[in-house]
Every structure is written in C-alpha cells, then in structure tokens.
Write an enzyme that holds these catalytic residues in place. Structure first.
Site, PDB file in Angstrom:
ATOM      1  N   CYS A  42       0.822  -1.211   0.000  1.00 25.35           N
ATOM      2  CA  CYS A  42       0.000   0.000   0.000  1.00 25.35           C
ATOM      3  C   CYS A  42       0.853   1.257   0.000  1.00 25.35           C
ATOM      4  CB  CYS A  42      -0.934   0.002   1.204  1.00 25.35           C
ATOM      5  SG  CYS A  42      -1.936   1.501   1.296  1.00 25.35           S
ATOM      6  N   CYS A  47      -1.468   1.777  -3.019  1.00 29.98           N
ATOM      7  CA  CYS A  47      -2.471   2.828  -2.825  1.00 29.98           C
ATOM      8  C   CYS A  47      -1.897   4.240  -2.795  1.00 29.98           C
ATOM      9  CB  CYS A  47      -3.235   2.617  -1.518  1.00 29.98           C
ATOM     10  SG  CYS A  47      -3.346   0.934  -0.932  1.00 29.98           S
ATOM     11  N   LYS A  50       0.042   5.393  -6.052  1.00 32.36           N
ATOM     12  CA  LYS A  50      -0.957   5.380  -7.127  1.00 32.36           C
ATOM     13  C   LYS A  50      -1.895   6.575  -7.004  1.00 32.36           C
ATOM     14  CE  LYS A  50      -4.637   3.207  -6.365  1.00 32.36           C
ATOM     15  NZ  LYS A  50      -5.490   2.071  -5.917  1.00 32.36           N
ATOM     16  N   TYR A 177      -8.988  -3.535 -11.491  1.00 31.11           N
ATOM     17  CA  TYR A 177      -8.889  -2.138 -11.060  1.00 31.11           C
ATOM     18  C   TYR A 177      -7.482  -1.590 -11.226  1.00 31.11           C
ATOM     19  CZ  TYR A 177      -6.931  -3.541  -6.505  1.00 31.11           C
ATOM     20  OH  TYR A 177      -6.131  -4.038  -5.510  1.00 31.11           O
ATOM     21  N   GLU A 181      -7.009   1.614 -13.481  1.00 28.80           N
ATOM     22  CA  GLU A 181      -6.523   2.821 -12.820  1.00 28.80           C
ATOM     23  C   GLU A 181      -5.286   3.369 -13.522  1.00 28.80           C
ATOM     24  OE1 GLU A 181      -8.017   2.086  -8.211  1.00 28.80           O
ATOM     25  OE2 GLU A 181      -6.046   1.352  -8.838  1.00 28.80           O
ATOM     26  N   HIS A 434     -28.099  20.559  -1.909  1.00 28.96           N
ATOM     27  CA  HIS A 434     -28.209  21.072  -3.275  1.00 28.96           C
ATOM     28  C   HIS A 434     -27.356  22.316  -3.461  1.00 28.96           C
ATOM     29  CE1 HIS A 434     -30.154  21.781  -7.131  1.00 28.96           C
ATOM     30  NE2 HIS A 434     -30.285  23.055  -6.778  1.00 28.96           N
ATOM     31  N   GLU A 439     -26.834  14.316  -4.289  1.00 26.62           N
ATOM     32  CA  GLU A 439     -28.223  14.490  -3.860  1.00 26.62           C
ATOM     33  C   GLU A 439     -29.153  13.522  -4.577  1.00 26.62           C
ATOM     34  OE1 GLU A 439     -30.416  18.123  -5.268  1.00 26.62           O
ATOM     35  OE2 GLU A 439     -28.439  18.662  -6.044  1.00 26.62           O
TER      36      GLU A 439
END
Length: 451
Positions: A42, A47, A50, A177, A181, A434, A439
């Site tokens: 990681c 992670c 990256k 992924y 990525e 909003h 939302e």
C-alpha cells in the site's frame, strides 16, 4: 516453555505493522521481520503512490476546465522527473513513520527475510533463529507476469513508479482495477494508452451498469480499449515491444504493462513443510479468526487472499490481537465493505451489484445517469451514475454504486448507512444537499426497473 517473543510478525506492511504495534501496546513482547521496505504494498508500491499519480494526472483536465471558467494560463506541461523525485521522497518519509511506530512501541525489528522452521520458531536469512509463542504471517502479495512468450519484456505495476521517463505509448494488459486505474493515470499524463482485456467488460465482479459507464468514459477520454482481446506473444523491437494480439493485430508499443493478476507471497516461507494448508494460488487458508491449520500460526492480509484491501488487512490485524492477546475472540467482518476504484471517472461501491442481488431476491433498482454541473459548464460530455439496489421485501438498500468525481469520498459515507441497514425510505427522508451530484441518492423516487 520459554520463548524469545510472545509474537513474531513476518511482514512489515499495513496489517503486520498494525498487529505488531497494538500487541506491543498490550505489553506483549513483539518482533517483526521485513526483507524489503516498511509500509508494504500500500505505502510503497500501491495505494499511496498510485493515488498521488491519480492527482497528478487530473491537473491537465482541470487546467482545460479552468479556461472555460474564465481563467488564463500559459503553457501547461508535466515534468515526470520532478514529480517522481517528490513521490520517492514522500514514500521515504512514510516508511520512516512506519519504522518509528514500531520502534516507539518497543517492537524489535529485523531487516531481513524470515521463514518458519517449526510452529514456534522463525529462522532469519542470516541463520539466526527466534522462538515465539505466536507467529503472524503478513507477507502480502505481488504482481505476476502471465507466462506467455516474451512477457519478460513487459513491466508490472511495481515498476511504474520507477520509470526513468514516461513512454510515448503503452499497452496495458488486464481489466481489473489496477489495469484500469493505470490506464487513466498514464492517459492523463499524456501517454498514448491502449488497454487489452480478454473479458467482455472491464472491472469484472462489479455492477455491470457502473463498470459499463466507467469503460465508456475511459474511451471518451482517449484510452483505446479492446475487449475480448489479449496478447499472444511479444518480441523486442528496438527500444520498444512488438505485440501480437488475439484480435489479429500486430502493434509496437514503447512499454507493455501487465496487470493480469497477483499471487500471495508464500514461496519459501516453509509453510507447507509445517503442514499449514495453502490454497490453489498459494494463499494461506485461515478460519474466521485468521488462524491457520497450525494453531500457533495466524495470517492476515493479502497473503490469505480473502478481501485484498489495505483497511481490511488492518482490521484483520486488529481482530487477531483482540482474539489472541485480549482474550476476546473476534471474527473478521468481511460483509458490506465500501471500496473505491480510482479509475477516471472514479467508482465507489458498497454491498451487492444489481446482478448479485437479483440472484438472491426480488429487487428494485433506482438509478440516474446525468451530466454534472461543473464539467457540463466547461463543455465536457462526462456522465456520472448514482445507483441504489433495494430489496422489495425488506426495503433495505442492498447495494450502492457511484461513478463520479469524488466517488470514493461519497461511498465512504453511503457505506455507513448501508452497513447500518438503511432502507430506501431512510434515504428518501434525508433532505438533499443542493446543488451536488450525490443528492440524487436521496431524490430518486421511482425505480427504473424491478428484477
């Protein structure tokens, strides 16, 4: 019997370091061995670097959008050596933090490879042997090449952070992924990216509608995605690689990146010799408490090939300490784990995909795809997706899927509600914020379909 340590951890990644630190804070005598860099996949090659590369790759489009909002800039260019130098300095800093965490908590560290000699003995690379009441395997995983002719000419995700220069063109092989990525990252940094994936759609295992939109947007962003396609063989071609593909083409690329799979780091650890059960990929088989078939040996993280995510490895390490050293048997909860895929656009998901849910029970699907205000004003045709999969019987939200900028941030909060068992009516009772993209999660009143 007297032992040198109460706990010996093999592996200095996120799961191993967390278990070692927390156990030491309980007054347990702990040692940890790591043959490479502290922080593991990681921090050092996953992670963290990256995500920093994702940030770097997004600035070009931000500059383009800013002009649409009235800002004026000079020429924009990306300096890879400058970024890479800062990236490596940051990783060095983080590794230092991991080392300091262990030292400040009294954990004895050994900067060398370790293997199991017997259920209570660890042998270090220099031949030294240390005994421990409990041994924790936290050695993680590594990327592997696919084993096709010429694949030694390719690189893996570990190598991307060390490139001397960015290639002009790259072929990325894979549809998971990691492949997707890096396709977005390198495309954003100005590399001509082609992606081959043998399957019918990238991101297998995720919600079909969500991954379909991710792929569509990747193509819109300039990534040349070829589905149902993979590499047959590769040959050196000057400074590049010539690739023969199953779709009948033969093309030259400056670099080829294989992101076609990872395997657990169990080779040479002496596990099989001790009778510790291993799976087909070499993963350590454990029970709900992370215990192996040898009672004194536990394992956490990617080496067990359960849910291969950093926060999960940390949770497993914490549950191990709770079970073994605090006398509170704690199984690991692998249900309803929110996760983000840092593709461009980002994808966040928690719970069941529509396909998984409708195999279990009748469901309603609430979904909206639209152009977000920020990029629409800038003249871009980007689309985002907000989706809820709801049980018709209980009204619980079984799955939430978001494809949008910041989807990872959104899914962390939506994940709390889904984990708590929120119903569609709980979402409906929540007043919308909003104007935001998210939302839509609380304003979709009618299902788009039932299944």
């Amino acid at each position: 019997m007297s032992f040198d340590y109460d706990l010996f951890v093999i592996g200095g990644g996120s799961g191993g370091v967390r278990a070692a630190r927390v156990a030491a804070q309980e007054g347990v005598k702990v040692a940890l061995a790591e043959e490479d860099r502290y922080g593991g996949t990681c921090v050092i090659r996953g992670c963290v670097p990256k995500k920093l590369m994702v940030f770097a790759s997004e600035y070009a489009r931000l500059g383009e959008d800013a002009r649409a909002y009235g800002w004026t800039f000079g020429e924009i260019a990306f300096d890879w050596p400058h970024f890479r130098g800062k990236l490596h300095a940051e990783l060095d800093r983080l590794e230092g933090i991991y080392r300091n965490i262990l030292a400040s908590n009294g954990v004895q560290t050994y900067d060398q490879r370790a293997r199991l000699a017997d259920p209570h003995t660890v042998e270090l690379a220099d031949g030294t042997r240390k005994t421990a009441r409990h041994i924790l395997i936290a050695t993680g995983g590594r990327p592997v090449l696919p084993g096709l002719p010429g694949d030694e000419l390719g690189i893996t995700s570990d190598d991307v952070f060390h490139l001397d220069k960015l290639p002009g063109s790259i072929l990325i092989v894979g549809g998971g992924y990691i492949a997707s990525e890096f396709a977005g990252i390198l495309n954003g940094l100005g590399v001509a990216v082609t992606q081959y994936y043998r399957g019918a759609q990238i991101l297998r295992g995720f919600d079909d509608e969500a991954r379909g939109l991710v792929c569509e947007e990747m193509c819109q962003n300039g990534i040349d995605v070829h589905l149902g396609t993979t590499v047959m063989e590769m040959h050196k071609d000057g400074d590049g690689v010539r690739v023969k593909a199953t779709n009948g083409t033969e093309r030259r690329f400056d670099k080829v990146l294989f992101a076609t799979g990872r395997v657990p780091n169990t080779d040479g650890l002496g596990l099989a010799e001790l009778g510790i059960d291993l799976g087909r990929k070499g993963e350590v088989i454990v029970d709900a408490y992370s215990q192996t078939s040898v009672p004194s040996v536990h394992a956490v993280g990617d080496v067990t090939d359960r849910v291969n995510l950093t926060p999960v490895a940390i949770r497993e390490g914490m549950a191990f300490v709770e079970t073994v050293f605090r006398g509170n048997p704690t199984p690991v909860d692998h249900a309803l784990i929110p996760t983000a895929i840092f593709t461009q656009p980002e994808m966040g998901t928690v719970g069941l995909s529509e396909e998984e849910a409708r195999e279990i029970e009748p469901v309603e699907v609430y979904c909206n795809s639209f152009r977000p205000m920020q990029t629409s004003f800038a003249g871009r045709d980007d689309r985002v997706l907000m989706k809820l999969v709801v049980s018709r019987a209980t009204r619980k939200v079984l799955g939430c899927h978001i494809v949008a900028p910041g989807a990872g941030e959104m899914i962390q909060l939506a994940g709390i509600a889904v984990k708590m068992g929120a119903t569609k009516e709980d979402f409906d009772r929540t007043v919308a914020v909003h104007p935001t993209m998210s939302e839509e999660l609380v304003t979709m009143k009618s299902p788009v379909r039932t299944a």
